[in-house]
Design a protein around this motif. Structure first.
Motif, PDB file in Angstrom:
ATOM      1  N   LEU A  47       1.008  -1.390  -0.080  1.00 54.87           N
ATOM      2  CA  LEU A  47      -0.080   0.109   0.473  1.00 54.87           C
ATOM      3  C   LEU A  47       1.103   1.142   0.337  1.00 54.87           C
ATOM      4  N   ASN A  48       1.881   1.009   0.767  1.00 52.44           N
ATOM      5  CA  ASN A  48       3.289   2.559   0.916  1.00 52.44           C
ATOM      6  C   ASN A  48       3.404   2.748  -0.358  1.00 52.44           C
ATOM      7  N   LEU A  49       3.968   1.374  -0.994  1.00 52.59           N
ATOM      8  CA  LEU A  49       4.426   1.824  -2.901  1.00 52.59           C
ATOM      9  C   LEU A  49       2.355   2.368  -3.679  1.00 52.59           C
ATOM     10  N   PHE A  50       2.653   1.553  -3.040  1.00 51.58           N
ATOM     11  CA  PHE A  50       0.584   2.324  -4.073  1.00 51.58           C
ATOM     12  C   PHE A  50       0.698   3.649  -4.020  1.00 51.58           C
ATOM     13  N   PHE A  51       0.534   4.062  -2.921  1.00 48.49           N
ATOM     14  CA  PHE A  51       0.091   5.899  -2.699  1.00 48.49           C
ATOM     15  C   PHE A  51       1.238   6.320  -3.410  1.00 48.49           C
ATOM     16  N   ARG A  52       2.553   6.313  -2.771  1.00 51.41           N
ATOM     17  CA  ARG A  52       3.179   6.951  -3.399  1.00 51.41           C
ATOM     18  C   ARG A  52       4.180   7.024  -5.005  1.00 51.41           C
ATOM     19  N   ILE A  53       3.786   5.919  -6.159  1.00 51.89           N
ATOM     20  CA  ILE A  53       3.931   5.659  -6.639  1.00 51.89           C
ATOM     21  C   ILE A  53       2.385   6.440  -7.391  1.00 51.89           C
ATOM     22  N   ARG A  54       1.074   6.456  -7.022  1.00 53.65           N
ATOM     23  CA  ARG A  54       0.164   7.022  -7.618  1.00 53.65           C
ATOM     24  C   ARG A  54       0.310   9.198  -8.058  1.00 53.65           C
ATOM     25  N   ALA A  55       1.252   8.691  -6.374  1.00 56.77           N
ATOM     26  CA  ALA A  55       0.954   9.964  -6.605  1.00 56.77           C
ATOM     27  C   ALA A  55       2.103  10.842  -7.657  1.00 56.77           C
ATOM     28  N   VAL A  56       3.309  10.227  -8.389  1.00 55.84           N
ATOM     29  CA  VAL A  56       3.701  11.017  -9.603  1.00 55.84           C
ATOM     30  C   VAL A  56       3.572   9.784 -10.630  1.00 55.84           C
ATOM     31  N   TYR A  57       3.410   9.009 -10.802  1.00 56.38           N
ATOM     32  CA  TYR A  57       3.087   8.547 -11.722  1.00 56.38           C
ATOM     33  C   TYR A  57       1.554   7.804 -11.948  1.00 56.38           C
ATOM     34  N   ASN A  58       1.286   8.169 -13.261  1.00 57.26           N
ATOM     35  CA  ASN A  58       0.299   7.685 -13.695  1.00 57.26           C
ATOM     36  C   ASN A  58      -0.311   6.248 -14.764  1.00 57.26           C
ATOM     37  N   GLU A  59       0.602   6.129 -14.937  1.00 56.49           N
ATOM     38  CA  GLU A  59       0.526   4.576 -15.523  1.00 56.49           C
ATOM     39  C   GLU A  59      -0.690   3.377 -14.749  1.00 56.49           C
ATOM     40  N   PRO A  60      -1.743   2.406 -14.958  1.00 58.20           N
ATOM     41  CA  PRO A  60      -1.775   1.740 -13.822  1.00 58.20           C
ATOM     42  C   PRO A  60      -0.370   0.469 -13.237  1.00 58.20           C
ATOM     43  N   ILE A  61      -0.622   0.039 -12.393  1.00 55.25           N
ATOM     44  CA  ILE A  61      -0.260  -0.714 -11.291  1.00 55.25           C
ATOM     45  C   ILE A  61      -0.065  -2.056 -11.665  1.00 55.25           C
ATOM     46  N   VAL A  62       0.581  -2.768 -12.256  1.00 55.69           N
ATOM     47  CA  VAL A  62       0.360  -4.202 -12.017  1.00 55.69           C
ATOM     48  C   VAL A  62       1.380  -5.558 -11.232  1.00 55.69           C
ATOM     49  N   ILE A  63       1.529  -5.471 -10.489  1.00 62.00           N
ATOM     50  CA  ILE A  63       1.693  -6.931  -9.297  1.00 62.00           C
ATOM     51  C   ILE A  63       2.050  -8.147 -10.083  1.00 62.00           C
ATOM     52  N   GLU A  64       2.619  -8.874  -9.617  1.00 65.63           N
ATOM     53  CA  GLU A  64       3.081 -10.382  -9.923  1.00 65.63           C
ATOM     54  C   GLU A  64       2.460 -11.322  -9.379  1.00 65.63           C
ATOM     55  N   PHE A  65       2.003 -11.640 -10.519  1.00 63.14           N
ATOM     56  CA  PHE A  65       0.576 -13.069 -10.094  1.00 63.14           C
ATOM     57  C   PHE A  65       1.240 -13.601  -8.802  1.00 63.14           C
ATOM     58  N   SER A  66       0.521 -14.216  -7.607  1.00 64.82           N
ATOM     59  CA  SER A  66       0.759 -15.553  -7.159  1.00 64.82           C
ATOM     60  C   SER A  66      -0.521 -15.646  -6.168  1.00 64.82           C
ATOM     61  N   LEU A  67      -1.151 -16.408  -6.314  1.00 61.86           N
ATOM     62  CA  LEU A  67      -2.530 -17.152  -5.389  1.00 61.86           C
ATOM     63  C   LEU A  67      -2.307 -15.871  -3.720  1.00 61.86           C
ATOM     64  N   LEU A  68      -1.293 -16.435  -3.475  1.00 57.76           N
ATOM     65  CA  LEU A  68      -1.099 -15.529  -2.049  1.00 57.76           C
ATOM     66  C   LEU A  68      -1.149 -14.469  -1.631  1.00 57.76           C
ATOM     67  N   ARG A  69      -0.868 -13.296  -2.569  1.00 53.25           N
ATOM     68  CA  ARG A  69      -1.147 -12.452  -2.725  1.00 53.25           C
ATOM     69  C   ARG A  69      -2.730 -11.774  -3.316  1.00 53.25           C
ATOM     70  N   ILE A  70      -3.045 -12.455  -3.679  1.00 51.85           N
ATOM     71  CA  ILE A  70      -4.273 -13.106  -4.194  1.00 51.85           C
ATOM     72  C   ILE A  70      -5.337 -12.138  -2.772  1.00 51.85           C
ATOM     73  N   VAL A  71      -5.275 -13.477  -2.118  1.00 49.20           N
ATOM     74  CA  VAL A  71      -5.418 -13.812  -0.650  1.00 49.20           C
ATOM     75  C   VAL A  71      -5.411 -12.535   0.389  1.00 49.20           C
ATOM     76  N   PHE A  72      -4.357 -11.946   0.326  1.00 49.89           N
ATOM     77  CA  PHE A  72      -3.891 -10.469   0.731  1.00 49.89           C
ATOM     78  C   PHE A  72      -3.980  -9.390   0.908  1.00 49.89           C
ATOM     79  N   LEU A  73      -4.161  -9.185  -1.047  1.00 52.27           N
ATOM     80  CA  LEU A  73      -4.740  -7.274  -1.372  1.00 52.27           C
ATOM     81  C   LEU A  73      -6.018  -7.676  -2.006  1.00 52.27           C
ATOM     82  N   ALA A  74      -6.591  -8.766  -1.987  1.00 52.48           N
ATOM     83  CA  ALA A  74      -8.082  -8.491  -2.491  1.00 52.48           C
ATOM     84  C   ALA A  74      -9.017  -7.943  -2.129  1.00 52.48           C
ATOM     85  N   LYS A  75      -9.139  -6.630  -0.794  1.00 51.08           N
ATOM     86  CA  LYS A  75      -9.715  -6.391  -0.216  1.00 51.08           C
ATOM     87  C   LYS A  75      -9.575  -4.839  -0.974  1.00 51.08           C
TER      88      LYS A  75
END
Length: 338
Positions: A47-75
């Motif tokens: 989340l820290n990276l998301f908010f900080r990156i978004r304040a500077v870059y307008n491009e979509p942010i894409v995260i490397e896929f894994s099932l574990l990340r889906i569980v923890f970041l879905a919200k």
């Protein structure tokens, strides 16, 4: 500790069931910001990276896929419409890459000891964030000062009474700090609703106001509004590391921190300049007395220094001006912290 881990797992599974339908994969050809981080990367770090990156870059942010990340970041896919998972086996047009690879545009590491072992400013350290919901809410409303010292949070002994903080960082944990605070004659232990309803009564002006999370917290969307009415915030360490988001929330609205981990800020805070410090149990009563007896003109100087510090070092992070590709990030994994 097992109790805490079990509670977190149950919470995350519940969040996943409620929010997995919001998860999306990137299917377009437009350039993206790509994040490929270790599996032990904490949600708050993402989340820290998301908010900080978004304040500077307008491009979509894409995260490397894994099932574990889906569980923890879905919200967070529900609230942050610019984040995606990478579609398995698909190629992406990556405008910037954040990863642990040395060839990445930003080589992410979790060596935060570079920050807390030095008083100097580390220009490659990503500023830590406030509670994530603060970045989704409207700007805080700055109120007139009507509270001496404010402290709010969870003080559960099972969570904050362990030896993690004392053993790893050599400082008092939150539970021990809380026990000392309870002894002070200026203490008022109240419900969150009491503060909201009686703020204009004048009864809190020269008091230490303590609101336990268990007795009803102020809603997060209103927290910084009411927090701004205090001269000081009394901070205690988190569960696994000293740094806690409430110190940043306070500084963002001109509330002076009282804390025992000034070196965890980048650069370190200075006692009597932009904070008040305590170290051990005998310091706590003294620092409370100092804060409550400080003349208004001295509080105003401290307040102005606090706001200036936050705006200079924690408000934004300009990746485009970063002269090195190293990015030091505070990850809440205990093996990274020590």
């Amino acid at each position: 500790m097992i109790f805490v881990i079990k509670k977190k797992i149950v919470k995350k599974l519940k969040e996943f069931k409620q929010n997995y339908s919001y998860v999306r994969f990137y299917n377009n050809q437009d350039p993206v910001i790509y994040l490929n981080l270790k599996h032990k990367t904490k949600v708050r770090t993402y989340l820290n990276l998301f908010f900080r990156i978004r304040a500077v870059y307008n491009e979509p942010i894409v995260i490397e896929f894994s099932l574990l990340r889906i569980v923890f970041l879905a919200k967070w896919f529900k609230d942050l419409d610019y984040i995606y998972f990478s579609k398995p086996f698909s190629k992406l047009n990556k405008v910037k890459v954040f990863s642990h690879n040395k060839k990445a545009d930003f080589n992410v590491n979790y060596n935060f000891k570079k920050v807390y072992s030095s008083v100097d400013f580390n220009k490659n350290a990503l500023p830590y964030i406030m509670h994530p919901n603060n970045y989704l809410s409207k700007e805080a409303q700055i109120m007139e000062k009507k509270v001496g010292i404010l402290m709010s949070g969870n003080f559960d002994k099972k969570i904050y009474g362990t030896n993690i903080i004392s053993k790893n960082f050599g400082m008092m944990n939150r539970w021990d700090v809380y026990q000392e605070i309870l002894k002070h004659s200026a203490l008022l232990s109240i419900y969150g609703t009491d503060l909201l309803e009686n703020l204009d009564s004048g009864q809190f002006k020269n008091k230490f106001v303590l609101m336990k999370w268990q007795t009803g917290a102020i809603p997060i969307e209103k927290w910084r509004d009411y927090l701004s009415s205090a001269d000081f915030i009394f901070c205690a360490p988190g569960m696994t590391m000293p740094m806690c988001h409430n110190v940043l929330e306070a500084m963002s609205v001109g509330v002076i921190p009282i804390l025992n981990y000034s070196n965890w800020l980048n650069p370190s805070l200075e006692d009597g300049v932009n904070c008040l410090e305590y170290s051990n149990s005998s310091d706590i009563a003294k620092v409370i007395d100092t804060a409550l007896s400080l003349p208004e003109e001295k509080k105003q100087i401290l307040r102005e220094n606090t706001i200036a510090y936050f705006k200079k070092y924690y408000d934004l992070y300009d990746f485009k001006k970063n002269s090195s590709n190293e990015l030091v990030v505070l990850n809440e994994n205990i093996s990274d912290l020590i």
